[in-house]
Write a protein that holds these residues in place. Structure first.
Motif, PDB file in Angstrom:
ATOM      1  N   SER A 351       0.736  -1.047  -0.181  1.00 32.28           N
ATOM      2  CA  SER A 351      -0.109  -0.058   0.098  1.00 32.28           C
ATOM      3  C   SER A 351       1.316   1.048  -0.297  1.00 32.28           C
ATOM      4  O   SER A 351       0.357   2.289  -0.492  1.00 32.28           O
ATOM      5  CB  SER A 351      -0.691   0.484   1.126  1.00 32.28           C
ATOM      6  OG  SER A 351      -0.253   0.140   1.972  1.00 32.28           O
ATOM      7  N   GLN A 438      -2.677  -3.330  -6.028  1.00 29.56           N
ATOM      8  CA  GLN A 438      -3.125  -1.387  -5.647  1.00 29.56           C
ATOM      9  C   GLN A 438      -3.667  -0.465  -7.043  1.00 29.56           C
ATOM     10  O   GLN A 438      -4.189   0.851  -6.631  1.00 29.56           O
ATOM     11  CB  GLN A 438      -2.010  -0.390  -5.641  1.00 29.56           C
ATOM     12  CG  GLN A 438      -1.052  -1.485  -4.482  1.00 29.56           C
ATOM     13  CD  GLN A 438      -1.605  -1.430  -3.355  1.00 29.56           C
ATOM     14  OE1 GLN A 438      -2.332  -0.779  -2.239  1.00 29.56           O
ATOM     15  NE2 GLN A 438      -1.654  -2.744  -2.351  1.00 29.56           N
ATOM     16  N   PHE A 492      -7.235   3.213  -0.933  1.00 27.91           N
ATOM     17  CA  PHE A 492      -6.629   2.607  -0.309  1.00 27.91           C
ATOM     18  C   PHE A 492      -6.770   1.469   0.758  1.00 27.91           C
ATOM     19  O   PHE A 492      -6.703   0.315   0.530  1.00 27.91           O
ATOM     20  CB  PHE A 492      -4.430   2.550   0.339  1.00 27.91           C
ATOM     21  CG  PHE A 492      -4.090   3.388  -1.406  1.00 27.91           C
ATOM     22  CD1 PHE A 492      -3.652   2.627  -2.244  1.00 27.91           C
ATOM     23  CD2 PHE A 492      -4.711   4.663  -1.648  1.00 27.91           C
ATOM     24  CE1 PHE A 492      -3.033   3.015  -3.224  1.00 27.91           C
ATOM     25  CE2 PHE A 492      -3.838   5.192  -2.471  1.00 27.91           C
ATOM     26  CZ  PHE A 492      -2.825   4.552  -3.657  1.00 27.91           C
TER      27      PHE A 492
END
Lengths: 534, 317
Positions: A351, A438, A492
């Motif tokens: 992340s 992501q 995220f």
């Protein structure tokens, strides 16, 4: 000192131009650590719980890599460690601020306008450094007060304040030197950020193996390492401060000497002549987009590959930590064995990669704004190139460039970890997959920036605020004990925690749907509005 | 002549930015094959008009036709047929001048390398320098070479010679004449009146976003006054009573005055009767024409101010 004549006026100009921006970042830099105190105290109220934290999370490889060493199990030390990434962010802001008020001004020709008034040739540099360093010292003073006010020892609070405040001064001085070397502001920013990245990587390599590892001497080669070795709240080493101040002073002196030797507008590195004709590849909007964006993309790719190598190389020591620590082993055995801690580590590290990729994606998108307000879009749009095609020539970097940097980071991380544990065939696809997961969140951040650019171009810079908000939530959200509804603001938060957890496509599809809607709104707005000219 | 063969035809164009009315009912017609001068003080709306014509800005009211199409909706198609030089050419700092010329040429469908080389030589431009290394005048040259080597049927030039030295100004004028001789149409926005006088077939003068004069230079001269300075044997009688005579100053046999150009004939007759010993007649320069519009504007503003303050005083007492 005639070289410094007019510095006072320049200082007032900088303060006027930065009257909102500067207080904003200073305030955030003070409030985050001050809030950490209460949040940490709430999570670990007793000395025993803090000791346990120090032996588990506080010394796990992710924390060591990102934040640096934990010197003591006291409340102050824990907060100081958790604030370990803030000097990096402050260093970045300080560099950008100094370049913006020196080389950017020179490149735009505004420096010349002022230079013809009663202004010494060193005044612009002196003023930019003075204002930025003063901001660092104000941060130090506010932090000292803010930390001490919550019952932490005054000496430690002062050391902690100076750790963060001096990060501003050191990297302001680094940028001061970089701004003398190149003619272009972009190259000066690149040099400063590269120096910061190198300092961070060296510090990371020194600390990731835990206290007393064979590489910990490396910490003395990085100014970021020095700052942490001031050891706030854990037997302060005041003499390290002298090293930081001496380095800053030496860099400032170097910048001043370089500035005195060169012409206004010129760099120490001489510019080269270009080709008299364009190569066949420079044949339209996309050829130009590639020319304008590719160099930055190569830089980001190299950075992501290096970061991936470090993240992957470190993963093995995370397992080791578990072996060394019975408490931790117990926790992770419950969670599903030793591999669970490595997976959790990769999920959190990925992340981080996602956040960096979002920063890249926003910078690639906002290139549109820079081209438009710099009046370089107008001559292109006066040719048969339509607005959508011109926008696409940059947005292709937003979309594919961000995928490429994530892939580079994921590949290298998986490869490094795979080589380490002898099974690259298993690790590369797992880690690469975690990195690529992501992407929808990265694109969503860029789509917000595009929507702002298309619909309200004057506020385009707010695209960076989106990255900052997502960053604060992702990096500090859990330590600040934020409510779930706030955590949910960051895209995220919705990315599945890979590797390890089951992959579920639903949240990613939602992210993609929102991205498409925002992107389409931005493009439609851009097609319909007046071009912003001058 | 159908509207399709008129390269630029603008009627009642209005464009506002917030509270400012940049264009306020502008009319502009540029005929095929002519060099049309577009004159006006700073902020009169010249660049705004051009940007509407290029589809960068969207007009609020009025109609604009460019090469038979709509400048906003058909922008991409129309841009194949025109070349544009902005008043302030900005270049990419890391692209050389030669690269920019080729890039813009290719985007318009190909550069004529021979023409490019010829223009580079005439303008004495080094194409190898990077964008940030060029001076203001040299950046303009990059824009001019790119546009003049394009072979487009319409050239839109927005104060293209700002920053050029007099020698280069000369080269520019030659180039524009050559373009006209090839049958191309040119819209030339300019501050440099000698340039406009030397090049333009027709001119439009705009002020506060509206056209105040349009026509050939001869037409415009006709509308304005001619200066006369004469030495006469006898003091002339009745000159002050003639219509169209202004600013008459008689000093013995010396007579100076301004005459409406349409009334020239009668005045000359009267002067001849007085026994002319020397005579100089100067037609109005474009500058005077221009300044008159400018000054009228100032005078009107002053009058409005005076009226407003008189009104305030009237209410106060």
């Amino acid at each position: 000192m005639t070289a410094l004549a007019g510095t006072g006026g320049m200082i007032r100009l900088i303060l006027r131009r930065d009257r909102f921006l500067m207080p904003a970042w200073m305030l955030v830099a003070v409030l985050i650590p001050v809030n950490f105190v209460a949040a940490t105290d709430k999570l670990y109220p007793t000395a025993a719980e803090r000791l346990k934290y120090a032996n588990t999370s506080g010394t796990n490889a992710t924390f060591l890599a990102l934040y640096g060493p934990l010197f003591d199990s006291g409340l102050g030390s824990i907060v100081a460690q958790r604030s370990g990434f803030i000097p990096v962010v402050l260093g970045l802001i300080a560099s950008l601020t100094v370049v913006r008020h020196t080389r950017t001004e020179e490149e735009a020709g505004r420096r010349e306008l002022l230079g013809a008034t009663i202004m010494g040739r060193g005044a612009a540099l002196a003023a930019a450094l003075a204002v930025t360093c003063a901001a660092g010292l104000v941060i130090a003073a506010l932090l000292t007060a803010g930390m001490a006010a919550q019952g932490l020892p005054l000496a430690g609070s002062l050391a902690f304040g100076l750790e963060l405040g001096l990060a501003v001064c050191v990297f302001a001085a680094v940028a001061g030197v970089a701004a003398q070397l190149t003619e272009g502001a972009g190259a000066a920013r690149g040099l400063s950020v590269a120096a910061l990245g190198a300092a961070f990587t060296v510090r990371l390599a020194a600390d990731v193996g835990g206290a007393g590892n064979g590489l910990s001497w490396l910490g003395w080669l990085s100014p970021l390492g020095w700052l942490q070795r001031i050891r706030p709240y854990a037997g302060e080493r005041w003499w390290v401060l002298a090293m930081v101040v001496a380095l800053s002073a030496a860099l400032v002196a170097a910048a001043a000497a370089l500035s005195a030797r060169r012409d206004v507008g010129a760099g120490i590195m001489a510019p080269r002549l270009g080709p008299p004709d364009a190569s066949p590849r420079l044949n339209g909007a996309f050829g130009l987009g590639w020319r304008l964006q590719s160099r930055a993309l190569y830089g980001w790719l190299a950075g992501f590959a290096a970061l991936g190598l470090v993240y992957g190389g470190v993963a093995g020591s995370v397992e080791q930590l578990v072996d060394d620590n019975p408490d931790l082993r117990e926790i992770f055995t419950k969670l599903g064995g030793e591999s669970a801690i490595v997976d959790a580590y990769f999920a959190s590290v990925m992340s981080m990669l996602g956040l960096f990729a979002a920063a890249y994606a926003v910078s690639a998108t906002l290139r549109l704004r820079a081209e438009e307000s710099g009046q370089r879009a107008e001559p292109l749009l006066a040719t048969p190139v339509g607005r959508l095609r011109w926008a696409a020539s940059h947005l292709v970097f937003t979309l594919l460039g961000s995928a490429a940097v994530l892939a580079a980071g994921g590949l290298m991380a998986g490869f490094a970890h795979g080589v380490d544990d002898g099974d690259p065939g298993r690790e590369v696809p797992r880690v690469l997959g975690a990195a690529m997961a992501q992407l929808p969140a990265v694109w969503l951040v860029a789509a917000v920036a595009m929507a702002i650019y298309g619909l309200a171009p004057r506020y385009s810079a707010a695209g960076w605020a989106v990255v900052a908000v997502a960053g604060v939530i992702t990096l500090f959200g859990t330590s600040l004990d934020l409510a779930q509804i706030v955590l949910d603001v960051s895209p995220f938060t919705h990315v599945p925690k890979l590797p390890g957890h089951d992959f579920s496509a639903t949240p990613l599809l939602w992210l993609l749907a929102v991205t498409a809607a925002l992107g389409a709104a931005g493009l439609a707005g851009f097609r319909r509005r007046d071009l912003a000219l001058g | 002549m159908t509207t399709d063969s008129i390269p630029i035809s603008v009627r009642g164009l209005v464009k506002t930015f917030g509270r400012t009315r940049a264009l306020d009912g502008l009319d502009l017609t540029v005929r095929e094959g002519e060099v049309h001068g577009f004159l006006g003080p700073n902020g009169a709306g010249k660049s705004t008009t051009i940007r509407v014509l290029l589809g960068m800005l969207r007009a609020d009211e009025g109609t604009a036709r460019l090469l038979g199409g709509d400048p906003w909706h058909d922008a991409t198609e129309l841009h194949r047929r025109l070349a544009y030089v902005p008043g302030d050419v900005t270049l990419w700092p890391n692209l050389s001048g030669g690269e920019v010329i080729d890039l813009l040429g290719r985007m318009r469908g190909g550069t004529d390398q021979r023409r490019k080389a010829e223009l580079l030589e005439r303008f004495e431009l080094d194409p190898r320098k990077k964008g940030r290394a060029y001076s203001k005048g040299n950046r303009q040259k990059v824009g001019l070479v790119a546009a003049l080597s394009s072979g487009a049927e319409l050239l839109i030039l927005d104060e293209p010679t700002s920053g050029l030295d007099p020698l280069m100004e000369e080269v520019f004028q030659e180039c524009v004449r050559e373009e006209r001789d090839r049958g191309r149409t040119v819209l030339l926005s300019s501050h440099i009146l000698s340039e406009v006088e030397a090049l333009c077939d027709r001119v439009t003068i705009i002020r506060n976003g509206a056209a105040v004069e349009t026509g050939t230079l001869a037409d415009l001269r006709h509308l304005t006054r001619t200066s006369i300075d004469a030495e006469l044997a006898r003091s002339p009688g009745g000159l002050a009573d003639l219509p169209g005579v202004h600013d008459l100053r008689v000093d013995g046999g010396r007579v100076r005055c301004e005459i409406d150009t349409t009334r020239l004939d009668g005045v000359l007759r009267l002067l001849a009767d007085g026994g002319v010993q020397s005579l100089s007649i100067r037609p109005p320069t474009l500058e005077e024409l221009f300044l008159r519009h400018y000054k009228d504007d100032l005078a009107a503003e002053e009058a409005a101010h005076a009226a407003a303050s008189a009104d305030r005083e009237g209410r106060a007492s």
